[in-house]
Motif scaffolding. Structure first.
Motif, PDB file in Angstrom:
ATOM      1  N   VAL A 173      -0.428  26.327 -66.670  1.00 39.90           N
ATOM      2  CA  VAL A 173       0.871  25.863 -66.166  1.00 39.90           C
ATOM      3  C   VAL A 173       1.658  27.064 -65.669  1.00 39.90           C
ATOM      4  O   VAL A 173       1.780  28.069 -66.350  1.00 39.90           O
ATOM      5  N   ARG A 174       2.176  26.909 -64.460  1.00 42.67           N
ATOM      6  CA  ARG A 174       2.917  28.030 -63.874  1.00 42.67           C
ATOM      7  C   ARG A 174       4.367  28.009 -64.364  1.00 42.67           C
ATOM      8  O   ARG A 174       4.983  26.953 -64.471  1.00 42.67           O
ATOM      9  N   GLN A 175       4.895  29.185 -64.664  1.00 37.03           N
ATOM     10  CA  GLN A 175       6.293  29.304 -65.102  1.00 37.03           C
ATOM     11  C   GLN A 175       7.109  29.949 -63.989  1.00 37.03           C
ATOM     12  O   GLN A 175       6.547  30.676 -63.166  1.00 37.03           O
ATOM     13  N   CYS A 176       8.435  29.714 -64.046  1.00 37.48           N
ATOM     14  CA  CYS A 176       9.297  30.401 -63.073  1.00 37.48           C
ATOM     15  C   CYS A 176      10.513  30.966 -63.799  1.00 37.48           C
ATOM     16  O   CYS A 176      11.072  30.303 -64.688  1.00 37.48           O
ATOM     17  N   VAL A 177      10.878  32.192 -63.452  1.00 42.16           N
ATOM     18  CA  VAL A 177      12.084  32.781 -64.048  1.00 42.16           C
ATOM     19  C   VAL A 177      12.940  33.435 -62.971  1.00 42.16           C
ATOM     20  O   VAL A 177      12.458  33.799 -61.904  1.00 42.16           O
ATOM     21  N   LEU A 178      14.220  33.588 -63.320  1.00 41.34           N
ATOM     22  CA  LEU A 178      15.142  34.385 -62.512  1.00 41.34           C
ATOM     23  C   LEU A 178      15.368  35.663 -63.315  1.00 41.34           C
ATOM     24  O   LEU A 178      15.946  35.622 -64.398  1.00 41.34           O
ATOM     25  N   ARG A 179      14.833  36.782 -62.800  1.00 42.22           N
ATOM     26  CA  ARG A 179      14.867  38.016 -63.579  1.00 42.22           C
ATOM     27  C   ARG A 179      15.928  38.960 -63.017  1.00 42.22           C
ATOM     28  O   ARG A 179      15.996  39.179 -61.799  1.00 42.22           O
ATOM     29  N   CYS A 180      16.752  39.507 -63.908  1.00 36.74           N
ATOM     30  CA  CYS A 180      17.794  40.454 -63.496  1.00 36.74           C
ATOM     31  C   CYS A 180      17.127  41.779 -63.165  1.00 36.74           C
ATOM     32  O   CYS A 180      16.389  42.333 -63.976  1.00 36.74           O
ATOM     33  N   LEU A 181      17.385  42.307 -61.974  1.00 35.34           N
ATOM     34  CA  LEU A 181      16.725  43.547 -61.566  1.00 35.34           C
ATOM     35  C   LEU A 181      17.231  44.754 -62.334  1.00 35.34           C
ATOM     36  O   LEU A 181      16.610  45.803 -62.329  1.00 35.34           O
ATOM     37  N   LEU A 182      18.381  44.618 -62.962  1.00 36.49           N
ATOM     38  CA  LEU A 182      18.885  45.745 -63.762  1.00 36.49           C
ATOM     39  C   LEU A 182      18.606  45.533 -65.242  1.00 36.49           C
ATOM     40  O   LEU A 182      19.083  46.306 -66.074  1.00 36.49           O
ATOM     41  N   GLU A 218      21.318  37.323 -55.015  1.00 34.22           N
ATOM     42  CA  GLU A 218      22.512  38.040 -55.451  1.00 34.22           C
ATOM     43  C   GLU A 218      23.504  36.975 -55.899  1.00 34.22           C
ATOM     44  O   GLU A 218      23.965  36.183 -55.068  1.00 34.22           O
ATOM     45  N   ILE A 219      23.792  36.941 -57.177  1.00 33.72           N
ATOM     46  CA  ILE A 219      24.627  35.839 -57.682  1.00 33.72           C
ATOM     47  C   ILE A 219      25.971  35.851 -56.957  1.00 33.72           C
ATOM     48  O   ILE A 219      26.492  34.813 -56.573  1.00 33.72           O
ATOM     49  N   LEU A 220      26.525  37.071 -56.742  1.00 32.98           N
ATOM     50  CA  LEU A 220      27.604  37.219 -55.743  1.00 32.98           C
ATOM     51  C   LEU A 220      27.044  38.150 -54.682  1.00 32.98           C
ATOM     52  O   LEU A 220      26.309  39.083 -55.029  1.00 32.98           O
ATOM     53  N   LEU A 221      27.396  37.940 -53.436  1.00 33.20           N
ATOM     54  CA  LEU A 221      26.834  38.742 -52.348  1.00 33.20           C
ATOM     55  C   LEU A 221      26.947  40.238 -52.661  1.00 33.20           C
ATOM     56  O   LEU A 221      28.031  40.726 -53.026  1.00 33.20           O
ATOM     57  N   ASN A 222      25.818  40.931 -52.574  1.00 33.03           N
ATOM     58  CA  ASN A 222      25.750  42.382 -52.824  1.00 33.03           C
ATOM     59  C   ASN A 222      25.945  42.788 -54.270  1.00 33.03           C
ATOM     60  O   ASN A 222      26.137  43.956 -54.563  1.00 33.03           O
ATOM     61  N   GLN A 223      25.951  41.825 -55.166  1.00 32.87           N
ATOM     62  CA  GLN A 223      26.135  42.149 -56.585  1.00 32.87           C
ATOM     63  C   GLN A 223      25.227  41.264 -57.440  1.00 32.87           C
ATOM     64  O   GLN A 223      24.856  40.181 -57.023  1.00 32.87           O
ATOM     65  N   TYR A 224      24.973  41.713 -58.633  1.00 36.41           N
ATOM     66  CA  TYR A 224      24.215  40.925 -59.632  1.00 36.41           C
ATOM     67  C   TYR A 224      22.857  40.488 -59.063  1.00 36.41           C
ATOM     68  O   TYR A 224      22.622  39.314 -58.787  1.00 36.41           O
ATOM     69  N   PHE A 225      22.017  41.498 -58.891  1.00 32.02           N
ATOM     70  CA  PHE A 225      20.729  41.300 -58.216  1.00 32.02           C
ATOM     71  C   PHE A 225      19.682  40.719 -59.159  1.00 32.02           C
ATOM     72  O   PHE A 225      19.468  41.232 -60.263  1.00 32.02           O
ATOM     73  N   HIS A 226      19.029  39.693 -58.692  1.00 30.01           N
ATOM     74  CA  HIS A 226      17.985  39.025 -59.464  1.00 30.01           C
ATOM     75  C   HIS A 226      16.793  38.769 -58.550  1.00 30.01           C
ATOM     76  O   HIS A 226      16.924  38.808 -57.323  1.00 30.01           O
ATOM     77  N   VAL A 227      15.661  38.500 -59.174  1.00 34.59           N
ATOM     78  CA  VAL A 227      14.494  38.174 -58.378  1.00 34.59           C
ATOM     79  C   VAL A 227      13.855  36.904 -58.946  1.00 34.59           C
ATOM     80  O   VAL A 227      13.882  36.692 -60.163  1.00 34.59           O
ATOM     81  N   VAL A 228      13.347  36.078 -58.040  1.00 37.73           N
ATOM     82  CA  VAL A 228      12.648  34.863 -58.471  1.00 37.73           C
ATOM     83  C   VAL A 228      11.184  35.228 -58.694  1.00 37.73           C
ATOM     84  O   VAL A 228      10.555  35.829 -57.818  1.00 37.73           O
ATOM     85  N   GLU A 229      10.668  34.865 -59.859  1.00 39.93           N
ATOM     86  CA  GLU A 229       9.272  35.220 -60.134  1.00 39.93           C
ATOM     87  C   GLU A 229       8.518  34.034 -60.712  1.00 39.93           C
ATOM     88  O   GLU A 229       8.993  33.387 -61.659  1.00 39.93           O
ATOM     89  N   PHE A 230       7.359  33.780 -60.118  1.00 44.68           N
ATOM     90  CA  PHE A 230       6.457  32.782 -60.685  1.00 44.68           C
ATOM     91  C   PHE A 230       5.361  33.515 -61.455  1.00 44.68           C
ATOM     92  O   PHE A 230       4.934  34.601 -61.043  1.00 44.68           O
ATOM     93  N   ASP A 231       4.928  32.899 -62.555  1.00 48.89           N
ATOM     94  CA  ASP A 231       3.854  33.506 -63.321  1.00 48.89           C
ATOM     95  C   ASP A 231       2.816  32.429 -63.663  1.00 48.89           C
ATOM     96  O   ASP A 231       3.168  31.475 -64.384  1.00 48.89           O
ATOM     97  N   PRO A 232       1.594  32.475 -63.207  1.00 49.85           N
ATOM     98  CA  PRO A 232       1.043  33.511 -62.327  1.00 49.85           C
ATOM     99  C   PRO A 232       1.651  33.422 -60.924  1.00 49.85           C
ATOM    100  O   PRO A 232       2.052  32.336 -60.495  1.00 49.85           O
ATOM    101  N   PRO A 233       1.686  34.571 -60.212  1.00 49.54           N
ATOM    102  CA  PRO A 233       2.283  34.553 -58.874  1.00 49.54           C
ATOM    103  C   PRO A 233       1.413  33.754 -57.909  1.00 49.54           C
ATOM    104  O   PRO A 233       0.210  33.637 -58.123  1.00 49.54           O
TER     105      PRO A 233
END
Ligand code: ATP
Length: 524
Positions: free
Chosen positions: A2-11, A88-103
């Motif tokens: 089963v594939r999972q998905c997360v929103l990961r904070c880049l910081l 970016e939860i607000l434009l140019n700030q709070y950077f996150h990435v969408v990740e599926f596992d397995p990709p």
């Protein structure tokens, strides 16, 4: 599987937020994201993952714009985004990435093609692809093999990877906290294997600069090598590993000591400019430096601690080079919006003040100096000796070893008719009382000369003395703090005829010394 998905904070400000299959998740200002910014709504973004199609539907609900890969979203419009998209939860700030596992497979494909691109940019016909301006420097040879060198018996180690070529444009990077971070999550690596690349886009961004004709340079402070805590042979393997992982030809400078080569002093850069760039003058307007020791205040991003140092930003102030934090350079954070504080003491602000003639008295006396270590007491004492044609003689605790020895020496000198300068820190009533009592006993006047030099300025002088290798014991921060805590303002009530204030009056041996003195030398 089963594939999972997360929103990961880049910081890594908070744990990854799970985006369950076909369930709407709303993110915004909350304890989970640690965003406190009122500009961000509690319901800022809606995200619904489809783990079969590997897509996430994203919709901005809040009033202020959110961002996607650097572009503003339109409120209430739905967008389908893929694995690896930057939110970016607000434009140019709070950077996150969408990740599926397995990709998904196509992201594998993208990664392979990036790798191919990097390899292409290094192969022998890469010269053909260089922009026009780079053709000027075609006479500069690429380094034909990986090599290590060292300067001043290991004060600096230099690694030049195969394919490095000199250039007037330098893209310089700090290493720890800028290109890599620890795997262990600790601030300092537990061993030389404790590292991983900081952000997924690091190699790509550095590779872009490399293909734009920049020479890629890493400048790293590594005093544990100088102190023997880390073995250089092991560390060399780490450097080779990092450069191999980046997959870009780079030249790495490692300062192992605490002197001129250690950032924020410019020693490593000087070696690069003077010895390691094939005599190509560096274009300081086009070159830049990226580092995380930027003096950012606590919470510069949600939950982030204050930067441990300012060594990187101060290096660029010393050099007049453009500076970016890793988040600005790699993630596109705003350049202007980061709260940074520079040190209260700027050595460039030290102004000349004429010698205070009142320091010389026609009467025989005891002149008690008061000031931080490094505040310039010995310097002024020497000037008084010379200007008085040696009617004044100094007793210095650093030289004689104890106040008792200074006292015995002072008594001898007073008997010879000399005036005596007491060169020790004398922060409190007890230390100064010894001298006012001695003067009273001998029926002589006693005056006090208090150095106006601030703690930060004295610490700067102390570092200057260390870098210039002027013989003196190392004075650590504890000594400065002890002085500060013991300090009582000297007054005439203690038995001084007068309390004079001595302003620091800079006077240098030569231009080189003055140039070094006017740099930021301390890391905070
Ligand atoms: N007037 C000056 N102009 C330029 N440099 C100075 C001046 N005074 C001091 N310095 C620099 O600062 C360093 C510290 O000064 P100095 O040794 O006089 O301080 P100090 O108060 O006697 O220190 P300590 O109590 O630790 O012996 C000197 O080695 C010198 O490099």
């Amino acid at each position: 599987m089963v594939r999972q998905c997360v929103l990961r904070c880049l910081l890594d400000s908070h744990a990854p937020i799970s985006l369950p299959h076909k369930v709407e998740t709303v993110v915004g200002r909350s304890k989970i994201t640690k965003i406190k910014d009122q500009a961000c709504s509690r319901n800022q973004l809606s995200l619904t993952a489809d783990c079969e199609l590997c897509l996430v539907e994203i919709k901005q609900l809040g009033i202020n714009p959110s961002g996607l890969d650097g572009f503003a979203l339109k409120k209430d419009s739905a967008y389908n985004i893929k694995h690896g998209s930057k939110v970016e939860i607000l434009l140019n700030q709070y950077f996150h990435v969408v990740e599926f596992d397995p990709p998904p497979d196509d992201s594998e494909e993208r990664r392979t093609s990036l790798k191919r691109k990097l390899n292409d940019s290094q192969d022998s016909d890469s010269k053909k692809k260089l922009p026009k301006t780079e053709l000027v420097n075609m006479s500069v040879q690429e380094c034909s093999e990986n090599k290590w060198e060292d300067i001043e018996n290991g004060e600096v180690y230099i690694y030049t990877a195969k394919g490095v070529r000199s250039s007037p444009k330098i893209a310089a990077f700090d290493m720890d906290g800028t290109l890599i971070k620890t795997k262990s999550g600790k601030v300092h690596p537990v061993d030389t294997n404790d590292w991983q690349i900081l952000f997924p886009c690091v190699s790509q961004k550095v590779a872009e600069k490399h293909s734009d004709g920049f020479k890629i340079v890493l400048l790293s402070n590594q005093s544990p090598i100088g102190s023997g805590r880390v073995k250089i042979e092991e560390f060399k393997k780490k450097i080779e590993g990092v450069v191999a992982k980046l997959n870009i030809p780079a030249q790495v400078y490692i300062a192992t000591g605490k002197g001129f080569y250690r950032k924020p002093s410019t020693g490593m850069w000087n070696v690069l400019a003077e010895l390691k760039n094939d005599d190509l003058p560096i274009d300081m307007d086009k070159s830049f430096y990226v580092g995380d020791a930027a003096g950012r205040a606590a919470n510069w991003a949600p939950g982030k601690k204050k930067d441990h140092s300012m060594a990187d930003i101060l290096l660029t102030k010393n050099l007049g080079l453009t500076f970016y934090t890793p988040e600005q350079f790699f993630l596109g954070h705003s350049i202007t919006n980061v709260p940074m504080t520079l040190p209260e003491f700027n050595p460039r602000d030290v102004k000349s003040t004429p010698f205070n003639e009142r320091l010389l008295s026609s009467e025989q006396e005891l002149l008690v100096l008061v000031g931080y270590p490094g505040s310039g007491k010995s310097f002024i004492a020497k000037q008084i000796e010379e200007k008085s044609r040696h009617k004044y003689v100094t007793v210095c605790r650093d030289i004689l070893g104890s106040w008792q020895k200074c006292s015995a020496e002072a008594i001898k000198l007073l008997q010879q008719g000399k005036s005596v300068i007491v060169d020790s820190t004398n922060p409190d009533l007890e230390s100064r009382g010894r001298w006012t009592s001695l003067a009273k006993e001998k029926g002589l006047q006693c005056r006090c000369a208090k150095m106006a030099t601030s703690k930060a300025h004295a610490q700067h002088n102390n570092k200057f003395r260390e870098i210039m290798k002027i013989k003196h014991g190392i004075v650590n921060d504890i000594v400065f703090n002890t002085y500060k805590s013991k300090f009582v303002e000297p007054t005439v009530k203690e038995g001084f005829k007068e309390v004079l204030e001595v302003k620091f009056n800079p006077d240098f041996e030569d231009e080189q010394a003055e140039k070094l003195y006017k740099m930021y030398l301390l890391e905070k």
